[in-house]
Design a protein around this motif. Structure first.
Motif, PDB file in Angstrom:
ATOM      1  N   PHE A 167     -31.667  94.699  11.364  1.00 44.87           N
ATOM      2  CA  PHE A 167     -31.506  94.156  12.795  1.00 44.87           C
ATOM      3  C   PHE A 167     -32.278  92.849  12.945  1.00 44.87           C
ATOM      4  CE2 PHE A 167     -30.315  98.359  14.697  1.00 44.87           C
ATOM      5  CZ  PHE A 167     -29.130  98.121  14.816  1.00 44.87           C
ATOM      6  N   LEU A 168     -33.711  92.807  12.431  1.00 44.85           N
ATOM      7  CA  LEU A 168     -34.291  91.579  12.321  1.00 44.85           C
ATOM      8  C   LEU A 168     -33.735  90.576  11.554  1.00 44.85           C
ATOM      9  CD1 LEU A 168     -37.062  90.432  13.371  1.00 44.85           C
ATOM     10  CD2 LEU A 168     -38.178  91.497  11.157  1.00 44.85           C
ATOM     11  N   LEU A 169     -33.314  90.815  10.296  1.00 47.32           N
ATOM     12  CA  LEU A 169     -32.591  89.816   9.360  1.00 47.32           C
ATOM     13  C   LEU A 169     -31.375  89.348  10.055  1.00 47.32           C
ATOM     14  CD1 LEU A 169     -33.342  91.282   6.013  1.00 47.32           C
ATOM     15  CD2 LEU A 169     -34.176  89.205   6.797  1.00 47.32           C
ATOM     16  N   LEU A 170     -30.657  90.212  10.743  1.00 45.15           N
ATOM     17  CA  LEU A 170     -29.224  89.711  11.363  1.00 45.15           C
ATOM     18  C   LEU A 170     -29.629  88.744  12.428  1.00 45.15           C
ATOM     19  CD1 LEU A 170     -26.375  90.160  11.615  1.00 45.15           C
ATOM     20  CD2 LEU A 170     -26.661  92.098  13.370  1.00 45.15           C
ATOM     21  N   ALA A 171     -30.787  89.060  13.413  1.00 44.15           N
ATOM     22  CA  ALA A 171     -31.185  88.451  14.519  1.00 44.15           C
ATOM     23  C   ALA A 171     -31.757  86.927  13.945  1.00 44.15           C
ATOM     24  CB  ALA A 171     -32.028  88.886  15.441  1.00 44.15           C
ATOM     25  N   VAL A 172     -32.273  86.973  12.733  1.00 46.67           N
ATOM     26  CA  VAL A 172     -33.094  85.745  12.309  1.00 46.67           C
ATOM     27  C   VAL A 172     -31.678  84.826  11.899  1.00 46.67           C
ATOM     28  CG1 VAL A 172     -34.176  84.896  10.475  1.00 46.67           C
ATOM     29  CG2 VAL A 172     -35.207  86.429  11.883  1.00 46.67           C
ATOM     30  N   SER A 173     -30.836  85.429  11.265  1.00 44.10           N
ATOM     31  CA  SER A 173     -29.831  84.465  10.688  1.00 44.10           C
ATOM     32  C   SER A 173     -28.871  84.173  11.876  1.00 44.10           C
ATOM     33  CB  SER A 173     -28.864  85.337   9.569  1.00 44.10           C
ATOM     34  OG  SER A 173     -28.288  86.328  10.383  1.00 44.10           O
ATOM     35  N   ALA A 187     -25.337  88.505   5.485  1.00 44.65           N
ATOM     36  CA  ALA A 187     -25.298  87.767   4.442  1.00 44.65           C
ATOM     37  C   ALA A 187     -24.445  86.759   4.578  1.00 44.65           C
ATOM     38  CB  ALA A 187     -24.866  88.366   3.228  1.00 44.65           C
ATOM     39  N   GLY A 188     -23.067  87.094   5.165  1.00 43.55           N
ATOM     40  CA  GLY A 188     -22.132  85.727   5.694  1.00 43.55           C
ATOM     41  C   GLY A 188     -22.607  84.765   6.542  1.00 43.55           C
ATOM     42  N   VAL A 189     -23.488  85.185   7.622  1.00 45.58           N
ATOM     43  CA  VAL A 189     -24.058  84.215   8.551  1.00 45.58           C
ATOM     44  C   VAL A 189     -25.149  83.762   8.168  1.00 45.58           C
ATOM     45  CG1 VAL A 189     -25.403  84.130  10.976  1.00 45.58           C
ATOM     46  CG2 VAL A 189     -23.341  85.889  10.605  1.00 45.58           C
ATOM     47  N   ALA A 190     -26.104  84.176   7.177  1.00 46.03           N
ATOM     48  CA  ALA A 190     -27.249  83.647   6.503  1.00 46.03           C
ATOM     49  C   ALA A 190     -26.588  82.460   5.506  1.00 46.03           C
ATOM     50  CB  ALA A 190     -28.128  84.763   6.049  1.00 46.03           C
ATOM     51  N   ILE A 191     -25.689  82.781   4.995  1.00 42.26           N
ATOM     52  CA  ILE A 191     -25.064  81.635   4.047  1.00 42.26           C
ATOM     53  C   ILE A 191     -24.463  80.437   4.733  1.00 42.26           C
ATOM     54  CG2 ILE A 191     -23.132  81.180   2.467  1.00 42.26           C
ATOM     55  CD1 ILE A 191     -23.792  84.201   1.284  1.00 42.26           C
ATOM     56  N   VAL A 192     -24.067  80.847   5.736  1.00 46.29           N
ATOM     57  CA  VAL A 192     -23.095  79.615   6.827  1.00 46.29           C
ATOM     58  C   VAL A 192     -24.235  79.109   7.273  1.00 46.29           C
ATOM     59  CG1 VAL A 192     -21.757  79.459   8.842  1.00 46.29           C
ATOM     60  CG2 VAL A 192     -21.042  80.814   7.058  1.00 46.29           C
ATOM     61  N   ALA A 193     -25.344  79.582   7.891  1.00 43.11           N
ATOM     62  CA  ALA A 193     -26.608  78.748   8.333  1.00 43.11           C
ATOM     63  C   ALA A 193     -27.250  78.036   7.481  1.00 43.11           C
ATOM     64  CB  ALA A 193     -27.295  79.919   8.930  1.00 43.11           C
ATOM     65  N   PHE A 194     -27.462  78.620   6.344  1.00 40.26           N
ATOM     66  CA  PHE A 194     -28.313  77.825   5.098  1.00 40.26           C
ATOM     67  C   PHE A 194     -27.284  76.449   4.651  1.00 40.26           C
ATOM     68  CE2 PHE A 194     -29.136  77.275   0.508  1.00 40.26           C
ATOM     69  CZ  PHE A 194     -30.558  76.791   0.965  1.00 40.26           C
ATOM     70  N   VAL A 195     -26.034  76.736   4.565  1.00 41.49           N
ATOM     71  CA  VAL A 195     -25.265  75.515   4.197  1.00 41.49           C
ATOM     72  C   VAL A 195     -25.063  74.481   5.408  1.00 41.49           C
ATOM     73  CG1 VAL A 195     -22.773  75.107   3.767  1.00 41.49           C
ATOM     74  CG2 VAL A 195     -23.653  76.739   2.637  1.00 41.49           C
ATOM     75  N   LYS A 196     -25.021  74.950   6.535  1.00 42.31           N
ATOM     76  CA  LYS A 196     -25.101  74.213   7.694  1.00 42.31           C
ATOM     77  C   LYS A 196     -26.369  73.405   7.838  1.00 42.31           C
ATOM     78  CE  LYS A 196     -23.014  74.650  11.529  1.00 42.31           C
ATOM     79  NZ  LYS A 196     -22.128  74.155  12.052  1.00 42.31           N
ATOM     80  N   TYR A 197     -27.429  74.142   7.710  1.00 37.23           N
ATOM     81  CA  TYR A 197     -28.738  73.449   7.476  1.00 37.23           C
ATOM     82  C   TYR A 197     -29.052  72.404   6.668  1.00 37.23           C
ATOM     83  CZ  TYR A 197     -33.703  73.119   6.980  1.00 37.23           C
ATOM     84  OH  TYR A 197     -35.004  72.376   6.697  1.00 37.23           O
ATOM     85  N   LEU A 198     -28.490  72.792   5.313  1.00 38.48           N
ATOM     86  CA  LEU A 198     -28.454  71.763   4.184  1.00 38.48           C
ATOM     87  C   LEU A 198     -27.288  70.465   4.452  1.00 38.48           C
ATOM     88  CD1 LEU A 198     -28.178  73.836   1.169  1.00 38.48           C
ATOM     89  CD2 LEU A 198     -30.211  72.887   2.056  1.00 38.48           C
ATOM     90  N   VAL A 199     -26.536  70.583   5.132  1.00 31.51           N
ATOM     91  CA  VAL A 199     -25.827  69.497   5.608  1.00 31.51           C
ATOM     92  C   VAL A 199     -26.247  68.630   6.645  1.00 31.51           C
ATOM     93  CG1 VAL A 199     -23.364  68.904   6.806  1.00 31.51           C
ATOM     94  CG2 VAL A 199     -23.563  70.474   4.715  1.00 31.51           C
TER      95      VAL A 199
END
Length: 90
Positions: free
Chosen positions: A6-12, A73-85
């Motif tokens: 739950f913590l990782l989901l909320a953080v992502s 994992a999906g939300v974290a990947i999208v957030a990471f890519v959006k952060y890099l962009v």
């Protein structure tokens, strides 16, 4: 294990919220609604397992964990890519 999930989901989702360009109330509301909707299967499976314990393996609980981990994992990947962009543009 469930608390960490739950913590990782909320953080992502929080990181994804931080990468939004035009933060309006509706975008924020929909994003946090998606957080609660994606956390619901695991929360319900944990509640059901607590109310009706069985001595054998609980396949539904395992599938709920896998679903939540996949969403995380999906939300974290999208957030990471959006952060890099977003970082490249600044």
């Amino acid at each position: 294990m469930a608390v960490l999930t739950f913590l990782l989901l909320a953080v992502s989702f929080i990181v994804l919220h931080g990468t939004l360009r035009n933060r309006t109330f509706s975008k924020s509301f929909l994003l946090y609604l998606a957080l609660f909707v994606s956390a619901f299967p695991l929360a319900y499976a944990l509640f059901d397992d607590n109310k009706h314990p069985t001595p054998d393996a609980n396949i539904g609980l395992g599938l709920a964990f896998f679903l939540t981990w996949g969403i995380t994992a999906g939300v974290a990947i999208v957030a990471f890519v959006k952060y890099l962009v977003h970082r490249k543009k600044a």
